[in-house]
Design an enzyme around this catalytic site. Sequence first.
Site, PDB file in Angstrom:
ATOM      1  N   ASP A  28      39.263   9.753 -16.035  1.00  0.00           N
ATOM      2  CA  ASP A  28      37.904   9.801 -16.322  1.00  0.00           C
ATOM      3  C   ASP A  28      37.288  11.346 -16.308  1.00  0.00           C
ATOM      4  O   ASP A  28      37.605  11.999 -15.359  1.00  0.00           O
ATOM      5  CB  ASP A  28      37.029   8.970 -15.421  1.00  0.00           C
ATOM      6  CG  ASP A  28      35.704   8.772 -15.891  1.00  0.00           C
ATOM      7  OD1 ASP A  28      35.059  10.016 -16.287  1.00  0.00           O
ATOM      8  OD2 ASP A  28      35.201   7.621 -16.095  1.00  0.00           O
ATOM      9  N   HIS A  87      39.232   7.917 -19.968  1.00  0.00           N
ATOM     10  CA  HIS A  87      37.672   7.554 -20.017  1.00  0.00           C
ATOM     11  C   HIS A  87      36.939   8.795 -20.433  1.00  0.00           C
ATOM     12  O   HIS A  87      36.936   9.783 -19.558  1.00  0.00           O
ATOM     13  CB  HIS A  87      37.248   6.965 -18.630  1.00  0.00           C
ATOM     14  CG  HIS A  87      37.326   5.709 -18.516  1.00  0.00           C
ATOM     15  ND1 HIS A  87      36.865   4.802 -17.338  1.00  0.00           N
ATOM     16  CD2 HIS A  87      37.981   4.749 -19.390  1.00  0.00           C
ATOM     17  CE1 HIS A  87      37.101   3.667 -17.708  1.00  0.00           C
ATOM     18  NE2 HIS A  87      37.518   3.437 -18.576  1.00  0.00           N
ATOM     19  N   ASP A 113      26.556  13.899 -11.250  1.00  0.00           N
ATOM     20  CA  ASP A 113      26.582  12.712 -11.992  1.00  0.00           C
ATOM     21  C   ASP A 113      27.638  12.583 -13.138  1.00  0.00           C
ATOM     22  O   ASP A 113      28.055  13.839 -13.870  1.00  0.00           O
ATOM     23  CB  ASP A 113      25.370  12.272 -12.500  1.00  0.00           C
ATOM     24  CG  ASP A 113      25.438  10.908 -13.215  1.00  0.00           C
ATOM     25  OD1 ASP A 113      26.132  10.018 -12.693  1.00  0.00           O
ATOM     26  OD2 ASP A 113      24.325  10.585 -14.088  1.00  0.00           O
ATOM     27  N   ASP A 156      33.159   6.161 -21.647  1.00  0.00           N
ATOM     28  CA  ASP A 156      32.502   5.857 -20.272  1.00  0.00           C
ATOM     29  C   ASP A 156      31.566   6.535 -19.891  1.00  0.00           C
ATOM     30  O   ASP A 156      31.744   7.886 -19.347  1.00  0.00           O
ATOM     31  CB  ASP A 156      33.889   5.746 -19.393  1.00  0.00           C
ATOM     32  CG  ASP A 156      33.309   5.125 -17.773  1.00  0.00           C
ATOM     33  OD1 ASP A 156      32.132   4.593 -17.972  1.00  0.00           O
ATOM     34  OD2 ASP A 156      33.832   5.399 -16.969  1.00  0.00           O
ATOM     35  N   ASP A 171      28.200  10.501 -15.850  1.00  0.00           N
ATOM     36  CA  ASP A 171      28.396   9.459 -16.868  1.00  0.00           C
ATOM     37  C   ASP A 171      27.337  10.006 -17.931  1.00  0.00           C
ATOM     38  O   ASP A 171      26.721   8.762 -18.537  1.00  0.00           O
ATOM     39  CB  ASP A 171      28.040   8.146 -16.139  1.00  0.00           C
ATOM     40  CG  ASP A 171      29.000   7.583 -15.178  1.00  0.00           C
ATOM     41  OD1 ASP A 171      30.195   7.540 -15.710  1.00  0.00           O
ATOM     42  OD2 ASP A 171      28.750   7.559 -13.913  1.00  0.00           O
ATOM     43  N   LYS A 220      39.314   8.576  -8.814  1.00  0.00           N
ATOM     44  CA  LYS A 220      37.797   9.046  -8.923  1.00  0.00           C
ATOM     45  C   LYS A 220      37.914   9.918  -7.619  1.00  0.00           C
ATOM     46  O   LYS A 220      38.478   9.912  -6.800  1.00  0.00           O
ATOM     47  CB  LYS A 220      36.889   8.099  -8.731  1.00  0.00           C
ATOM     48  CG  LYS A 220      35.436   8.690  -9.013  1.00  0.00           C
ATOM     49  CD  LYS A 220      34.475   7.217  -9.088  1.00  0.00           C
ATOM     50  CE  LYS A 220      33.073   7.829  -9.211  1.00  0.00           C
ATOM     51  NZ  LYS A 220      32.230   6.805  -9.494  1.00  0.00           N
TER      52      LYS A 220
HETATM   53  C1  RNT Z   1      33.355   4.635 -12.391  1.00  0.00           C
HETATM   54  C2  RNT Z   1      34.224   4.509 -13.358  1.00  0.00           C
HETATM   55  C3  RNT Z   1      34.583   3.020 -14.020  1.00  0.00           C
HETATM   56  C4  RNT Z   1      33.102   2.580 -14.422  1.00  0.00           C
HETATM   57  C5  RNT Z   1      32.984   1.413 -15.094  1.00  0.00           C
HETATM   58  C6  RNT Z   1      31.575   0.850 -15.686  1.00  0.00           C
HETATM   59  O1  RNT Z   1      33.265   5.711 -12.022  1.00  0.00           O
HETATM   60  O2  RNT Z   1      34.364   5.572 -14.281  1.00  0.00           O
HETATM   61  O3  RNT Z   1      35.464   3.188 -14.987  1.00  0.00           O
HETATM   62  O4  RNT Z   1      32.508   3.700 -15.392  1.00  0.00           O
HETATM   63  O5  RNT Z   1      33.661   0.666 -14.177  1.00  0.00           O
HETATM   64 ZN    ZN Z   2      35.478   5.742 -16.018  1.00  0.00          ZN
END
Ligand code: RNT
Ligand code: ZN
Length: 419
Positions: A259, A286, A294, A326, A296, A228
């Site tokens: 991700d 992900h 943000d 995700d 998500d 991350k």
């Molecule tokens: C967090 C990560 C991780 C989460 C989960 C809920 O930034 O993306 O994968 O989304 O643990």
């Molecule tokens: Zn993630």
Amino acid sequence: MNRTERAFEIACDIYREHGVDPVKAVETLKNIPVSLHAWQGDDVVGFENFETALTGGCQVTGNHPGRARTADELRDDLDVVLKLVPGTSRVCLQGHQVDKMLPGVDRDGFTMEHFSGWLDWAKAHKIGMDIAPCFYSHPKLDHGLSLSHPDAGIRKFWIDHGQAIRRIGAEFGKTLGSPAVCNFWMPDGFKDIPADRYAPRVRMAESLDAIFADKIDEKYELDAVESKLFGIGVESCTIGSHDFFLMYAARNNKLICLDSGHFHPTESIADKLSSIVAQQGRILLHVSRGVRWDSDHVILLNDELLSIAREAAVYGFMDKIFFCLDYFDASINRVAAMVTGARNMQKALLIALLEPTELLRKEENNWDFSARMARQEEIKTLPWGSVWNYYCETQNMTDDFGVMQEISAYEKAVLLKRS
Ligand code: RNT
Ligand code: ZN
């Protein structure tokens, strides 16, 4: 022949002129597993018998009614999701989405007994399960650190949690007949500029080595590590950065988890897939959508998603790439969030599978970049929607208009009664 079939027929004609067989594309798509992230359903709260705030740099905003408060409620929601998402679904859990708690047992002592309801449910649905240890929303995430904490006792707690979840994953894998992907993401980091970035990273690597010391057959369980860029509250230094985890995965033959919300806003993970698969052989995605700070948001059928799917599909990487969704949005109906994202993932994969790759390559090999560009633009008007409708219909799934009707009915009958 009904309208969907007629439209499909015409679409087949058009695609065949481009050297693409939609029947084959649909067959391939049907069998690509996509792991649905259960944590969209409970706002990443989990089902332990203590409530802590969501920590670790993630945020769930919104208070739309109907959050799943128990594993049973979440399974009810997932039953609806599975009826509306075509293709091959798996379900991925966070390590605190336990079915039940046992007296005196904390995360470091979780066993399959804590998740037995999930196992039964997955068996009944004949679907695979994935799981991720949960290193956040717990008092032992101390000063924002877990596996990289200077205190050996705290590290041990989290090491034991990681090992416990790997064992549970292996049991899922063994019983359900396909390996559980077990993804490690740790929120560890510093809000402000640390004096020492090195020592925590060394400790993090050592803790991970301890967790992975038990060898588990990859037939049952596959480890992944997720990087991350930063989380909210850990803006200055994230221990598990991309460099950290890419190196870790390569040295230890783990899956690297990319991700799509964990990179600089102009950085696309699509370009990274071939680099990693060419050398590491496999990858966990992900799939998320970043918006400003943000990362998500519900995935939409946008350029980013299309280019990720495109890169995954055209080289035949489908058995080398593990797809997991995700994101978490509590400002809208959570079932709608799961279904819309999952269907968008499928749509993107379908569009990718329908790409006239041979023609594009030919043009590229002839150095005819203008023709390549013209074709890339032409692809955007090809009738993939007719193929999508046919795909849904042949799987007895409702079309895009029908989805919200079903979800609204469920909201009225079930979700609004949760308070
Ligand atoms: C967090 C990560 C991780 C989460 C989960 C809920 O930034 O993306 O994968 O989304 O643990
Ligand atoms: Zn993630």
